[in-house]
Design a protein around this motif. Structure first.
Motif, PDB file in Angstrom:
ATOM      1  N   ILE A  42       0.843  -1.195   0.000  1.00  0.00           N
ATOM      2  CA  ILE A  42       0.000   0.000   0.000  1.00  0.00           C
ATOM      3  C   ILE A  42       0.879   1.245   0.000  1.00  0.00           C
ATOM      4  N   SER A  45      -0.105   7.211  -4.501  1.00  0.00           N
ATOM      5  CA  SER A  45       0.220   7.091  -5.932  1.00  0.00           C
ATOM      6  C   SER A  45       1.636   7.602  -6.169  1.00  0.00           C
ATOM      7  N   GLU A 171      -3.013  -3.599  -8.610  1.00  0.00           N
ATOM      8  CA  GLU A 171      -4.237  -2.797  -8.462  1.00  0.00           C
ATOM      9  C   GLU A 171      -5.398  -3.390  -9.271  1.00  0.00           C
ATOM     10  N   SER A 174      -8.821  -1.312  -9.352  1.00  0.00           N
ATOM     11  CA  SER A 174      -8.892   0.156  -9.443  1.00  0.00           C
ATOM     12  C   SER A 174      -9.579   0.659 -10.717  1.00  0.00           C
ATOM     13  N   THR A 202      -2.573  -2.658  -3.826  1.00  0.00           N
ATOM     14  CA  THR A 202      -4.008  -2.364  -3.731  1.00  0.00           C
ATOM     15  C   THR A 202      -4.294  -1.059  -3.003  1.00  0.00           C
ATOM     16  N   HIS A 203      -5.444  -0.466  -3.369  1.00  0.00           N
ATOM     17  CA  HIS A 203      -5.993   0.678  -2.631  1.00  0.00           C
ATOM     18  C   HIS A 203      -7.142   0.223  -1.729  1.00  0.00           C
ATOM     19  N   GLU A 204      -7.464  -1.061  -1.788  1.00  0.00           N
ATOM     20  CA  GLU A 204      -8.580  -1.594  -0.998  1.00  0.00           C
ATOM     21  C   GLU A 204      -8.084  -1.935   0.400  1.00  0.00           C
ATOM     22  N   VAL A 248      -6.592   7.500   4.650  1.00  0.00           N
ATOM     23  CA  VAL A 248      -7.348   6.502   3.860  1.00  0.00           C
ATOM     24  C   VAL A 248      -8.366   5.722   4.672  1.00  0.00           C
TER      25      VAL A 248
END
Length: 249
Positions: A42, A45, A171, A174, A202-204, A248
């Motif tokens: 994680i 960006s 990702e 996304s 991941t952004h999850e 986040v």
């Protein structure tokens, strides 16, 4: 004491620069992954997460450093890289399916072309995997007839059809509409429960917290912090990690 053979992947002092060193994408990153581990990467960006992941099978060629997979140095010039890449499944943000081929043809193409399976064997494996992700009825359809979530599940099946030892996810959700994210994450959770070694950019955060054995937090091309999911999310040691988590969550 652990030796290198305890790890399926080991990365030593990886550096990746662009424009003759003007841009540093990875700054002396080291990483080890045990068989069956699920690691989530994680970070903000541009932090080097995808570069790190793509370096593991040399889709990004490192400027310096070493990468070992099953004790074989992938960064050595003497190896058959394609042979080792076959054992690392890769799932991208965009599905990269061939639009002119059916779902079944997309899945069987690599195993048959590389002579890993006969056409009949590959078809049998593909249908079994499609059934497992709930898409058996889509075998003869073309990608443009599928939703984003279905395409990404097909992309995962295509990678699994090669019977990889490791799955790399860049990702994977996304590019999806929010309501389709869950169906892809469910497949990934199932893989994790079955013991597949997985490295997931991941952004999850919910997925990372629930499924990952370890979290790696990256910023500015460096691994800032690494630890158990609960420690990273609840008690990060580094201020940079804490700032990111606060934003986040």
């Amino acid at each position: 004491m652990e030796t290198r053979t305890d790890y399926i992947i080991q990365v030593k002092d990886l550096v990746k620069t662009y424009n003759h060193g003007a841009v540093v994408a990875l700054n002396h990153c080291s990483l080890d992954v045990k068989k069956g581990q699920v690691i989530a990467i994680i970070g903000p960006s541009g932090s080097g997460k995808s570069t790190m992941l793509r370096s593991l099978n040399l889709l990004e060629e490192p400027t310096s450093g070493e990468i070992y997979f099953n004790d074989v140095e992938l960064t050595s010039k003497k190896i058959d890289l394609n042979l080792h890449r076959q054992k690392m499944g890769m799932v991208f943000q965009h599905f990269n399916l061939f639009p002119h081929k059916t779902v079944l043809e997309n899945i069987t193409l690599a195993p048959v072309t590389l002579k890993i399976q006969t056409e009949e064997e590959a078809k049998g494996v593909a249908l079994q995997l499609l059934d497992r992700v709930g898409l058996l009825d889509k075998a003869d359809e073309y990608p443009n007839m599928l939703s984003g979530g279905q395409k990404q599940r097909i992309a995962i099946v295509r990678a699994l059809a090669m019977e990889p030892e490791v799955m790399l996810f860049d990702e994977p959700t996304s590019a999806l509409d929010p309501e389709m994210v869950g169906e892809v994450l469910d497949v990934m959770k199932e893989l994790a429960q079955e013991g597949m070694t997985m490295i997931v950019v991941t952004h999850e955060m919910g997925f990372a917290r629930e499924v990952a054995d370890e979290i790696i937090f990256m910023a500015d091309g460096e691994i800032v912090e690494r630890g158990m999911a609960e420690d990273i999310f609840a008690h990060p040691k580094m201020q940079r990690t804490k700032n990111f988590i606060d934003k986040v969550l």
